[in-house]
Motif scaffolding. Sequence first.
Motif, PDB file in Angstrom:
ATOM      1  N   GLY A  16      76.967  64.726  12.327  1.00 30.18           N
ATOM      2  CA  GLY A  16      75.311  64.856  12.272  1.00 30.18           C
ATOM      3  C   GLY A  16      74.865  65.875  13.326  1.00 30.18           C
ATOM      4  N   ALA A  17      75.602  66.526  14.459  1.00 33.96           N
ATOM      5  CA  ALA A  17      75.271  67.287  15.149  1.00 33.96           C
ATOM      6  C   ALA A  17      75.537  68.744  14.406  1.00 33.96           C
ATOM      7  CB  ALA A  17      75.920  67.394  16.565  1.00 33.96           C
ATOM      8  N   ALA A  18      76.695  68.903  13.841  1.00 33.96           N
ATOM      9  CA  ALA A  18      76.967  70.108  13.026  1.00 33.96           C
ATOM     10  C   ALA A  18      76.068  70.368  11.836  1.00 33.96           C
ATOM     11  CB  ALA A  18      78.327  69.897  12.439  1.00 33.96           C
ATOM     12  N   MET A  19      75.628  69.151  11.011  1.00 29.38           N
ATOM     13  CA  MET A  19      74.654  69.424   9.965  1.00 29.38           C
ATOM     14  C   MET A  19      73.405  69.769  10.605  1.00 29.38           C
ATOM     15  SD  MET A  19      76.224  66.333   7.690  1.00 29.38           S
ATOM     16  CE  MET A  19      74.799  66.494   6.264  1.00 29.38           C
ATOM     17  N   ALA A  20      73.004  69.189  11.434  1.00 27.70           N
ATOM     18  CA  ALA A  20      71.451  69.614  12.057  1.00 27.70           C
ATOM     19  C   ALA A  20      71.451  70.748  12.633  1.00 27.70           C
ATOM     20  CB  ALA A  20      71.099  68.272  13.352  1.00 27.70           C
ATOM     21  N   GLY A  21      72.570  71.190  13.276  1.00 18.84           N
ATOM     22  CA  GLY A  21      72.627  72.720  14.107  1.00 18.84           C
ATOM     23  C   GLY A  21      72.820  73.625  12.986  1.00 18.84           C
ATOM     24  N   PHE A  22      73.463  73.397  11.595  1.00 14.04           N
ATOM     25  CA  PHE A  22      73.415  74.305  10.674  1.00 14.04           C
ATOM     26  C   PHE A  22      72.041  74.277  10.175  1.00 14.04           C
ATOM     27  CE2 PHE A  22      73.903  74.843   6.110  1.00 14.04           C
ATOM     28  CZ  PHE A  22      74.460  75.992   6.001  1.00 14.04           C
ATOM     29  N   SER A  23      71.368  73.390  10.101  1.00 11.19           N
ATOM     30  CA  SER A  23      70.006  73.239   9.298  1.00 11.19           C
ATOM     31  C   SER A  23      69.045  74.075  10.386  1.00 11.19           C
ATOM     32  CB  SER A  23      69.545  72.128   9.189  1.00 11.19           C
ATOM     33  OG  SER A  23      68.299  71.843   8.709  1.00 11.19           O
ATOM     34  N   ALA A  24      69.191  73.832  11.522  1.00 12.74           N
ATOM     35  CA  ALA A  24      68.489  74.515  12.374  1.00 12.74           C
ATOM     36  C   ALA A  24      68.804  76.235  12.255  1.00 12.74           C
ATOM     37  CB  ALA A  24      68.718  74.133  13.784  1.00 12.74           C
ATOM     38  N   VAL A  28      71.942  58.356  11.133  1.00 19.47           N
ATOM     39  CA  VAL A  28      71.935  56.855  10.991  1.00 19.47           C
ATOM     40  C   VAL A  28      73.246  56.262  11.307  1.00 19.47           C
ATOM     41  CG1 VAL A  28      71.331  54.952   9.574  1.00 19.47           C
ATOM     42  CG2 VAL A  28      69.840  57.218   9.710  1.00 19.47           C
ATOM     43  N   ALA A  29      74.145  56.579  10.824  1.00 22.59           N
ATOM     44  CA  ALA A  29      75.742  56.080  11.205  1.00 22.59           C
ATOM     45  C   ALA A  29      75.830  56.165  12.638  1.00 22.59           C
ATOM     46  CB  ALA A  29      76.541  56.641  10.376  1.00 22.59           C
ATOM     47  N   ALA A  30      75.493  57.316  13.158  1.00 18.81           N
ATOM     48  CA  ALA A  30      75.750  57.362  14.485  1.00 18.81           C
ATOM     49  C   ALA A  30      75.049  56.282  15.413  1.00 18.81           C
ATOM     50  CB  ALA A  30      75.550  58.817  15.142  1.00 18.81           C
ATOM     51  N   LEU A  31      73.717  56.182  15.088  1.00 18.36           N
ATOM     52  CA  LEU A  31      72.968  55.218  15.766  1.00 18.36           C
ATOM     53  C   LEU A  31      73.341  53.822  15.557  1.00 18.36           C
ATOM     54  CD1 LEU A  31      69.208  56.531  14.919  1.00 18.36           C
ATOM     55  CD2 LEU A  31      70.662  56.335  17.189  1.00 18.36           C
ATOM     56  N   VAL A  32      73.657  53.523  14.284  1.00 16.62           N
ATOM     57  CA  VAL A  32      74.348  52.184  13.981  1.00 16.62           C
ATOM     58  C   VAL A  32      75.577  51.882  14.918  1.00 16.62           C
ATOM     59  CG1 VAL A  32      75.489  50.737  12.360  1.00 16.62           C
ATOM     60  CG2 VAL A  32      73.238  51.862  11.842  1.00 16.62           C
ATOM     61  N   LEU A  33      76.666  52.769  15.043  1.00 13.72           N
ATOM     62  CA  LEU A  33      77.785  52.617  15.790  1.00 13.72           C
ATOM     63  C   LEU A  33      77.535  52.933  17.297  1.00 13.72           C
ATOM     64  CD1 LEU A  33      80.012  54.897  13.370  1.00 13.72           C
ATOM     65  CD2 LEU A  33      80.017  52.538  13.360  1.00 13.72           C
ATOM     66  N   THR A  34      76.497  53.130  17.851  1.00 18.75           N
ATOM     67  CA  THR A  34      76.233  53.370  19.141  1.00 18.75           C
ATOM     68  C   THR A  34      76.410  52.185  19.689  1.00 18.75           C
ATOM     69  OG1 THR A  34      74.772  55.026  18.924  1.00 18.75           O
ATOM     70  CG2 THR A  34      74.670  53.876  20.886  1.00 18.75           C
ATOM     71  N   ALA A  80      67.560  71.744  16.436  1.00 17.82           N
ATOM     72  CA  ALA A  80      68.718  72.212  17.427  1.00 17.82           C
ATOM     73  C   ALA A  80      68.764  71.288  18.494  1.00 17.82           C
ATOM     74  CB  ALA A  80      68.361  73.638  17.816  1.00 17.82           C
ATOM     75  N   ALA A  81      67.540  70.771  19.193  1.00 17.14           N
ATOM     76  CA  ALA A  81      67.534  70.196  20.218  1.00 17.14           C
ATOM     77  C   ALA A  81      68.262  68.680  19.802  1.00 17.14           C
ATOM     78  CB  ALA A  81      65.990  69.629  20.807  1.00 17.14           C
ATOM     79  N   GLY A  82      68.077  68.332  18.533  1.00 19.40           N
ATOM     80  CA  GLY A  82      68.558  67.201  18.088  1.00 19.40           C
ATOM     81  C   GLY A  82      70.034  67.250  18.113  1.00 19.40           C
ATOM     82  N   ALA A  83      70.630  68.075  17.437  1.00 14.95           N
ATOM     83  CA  ALA A  83      72.179  68.347  17.505  1.00 14.95           C
ATOM     84  C   ALA A  83      72.688  68.532  18.972  1.00 14.95           C
ATOM     85  CB  ALA A  83      72.254  69.755  16.794  1.00 14.95           C
ATOM     86  N   VAL A  84      72.142  69.207  19.892  1.00 19.05           N
ATOM     87  CA  VAL A  84      72.479  69.103  21.116  1.00 19.05           C
ATOM     88  C   VAL A  84      72.642  67.738  21.825  1.00 19.05           C
ATOM     89  CG1 VAL A  84      71.937  70.233  23.608  1.00 19.05           C
ATOM     90  CG2 VAL A  84      72.008  71.508  21.630  1.00 19.05           C
ATOM     91  N   ALA A  99      71.828  60.922   7.027  1.00 17.97           N
ATOM     92  CA  ALA A  99      72.794  59.694   6.904  1.00 17.97           C
ATOM     93  C   ALA A  99      73.869  59.721   8.181  1.00 17.97           C
ATOM     94  CB  ALA A  99      73.518  59.983   5.530  1.00 17.97           C
ATOM     95  N   PRO A 100      74.500  60.751   8.693  1.00 17.18           N
ATOM     96  CA  PRO A 100      75.372  60.792   9.725  1.00 17.18           C
ATOM     97  C   PRO A 100      74.716  60.395  10.975  1.00 17.18           C
ATOM     98  CG  PRO A 100      75.291  62.839   9.098  1.00 17.18           C
ATOM     99  CD  PRO A 100      74.510  62.211   8.172  1.00 17.18           C
TER     100      PRO A 100
END
Length: 112
Positions: free
Chosen positions: A12-20, A106-112, A52-56, A103-104
Amino acid sequence: MSTAYLIVSILGAAMAGFSACSVFTHAKWVVEPLAEYGVPRSWWPWLGTAKAAGAVGLVAGLFVPVIGVAAGIGLVLYFTGAVITVARAKSYAHLAFPLMYMAPVVAALVLT
């Protein structure tokens, strides 16, 4: 910390960072749809910064879980706004893209 949580958080961080980065570099395949959706150009740097902040934050959440949860919630809200923006522009074929990025997270939040 489970292996699944680690994987989806990093993904999820990689995808958000790529998008940023795509917004910051004005990648044609990102900024053309933003313009078509009616997103003001002055918002683009702020949108990239939010991603980017979300990815970090997701990566930091591996060490301080409350930061990861906050970042995850922020990214889910961000991508929910993106889904709404795409739907309002009647660009239904593009709805899968913000959902794919969400999606990733949400999955990270569910698995937290």
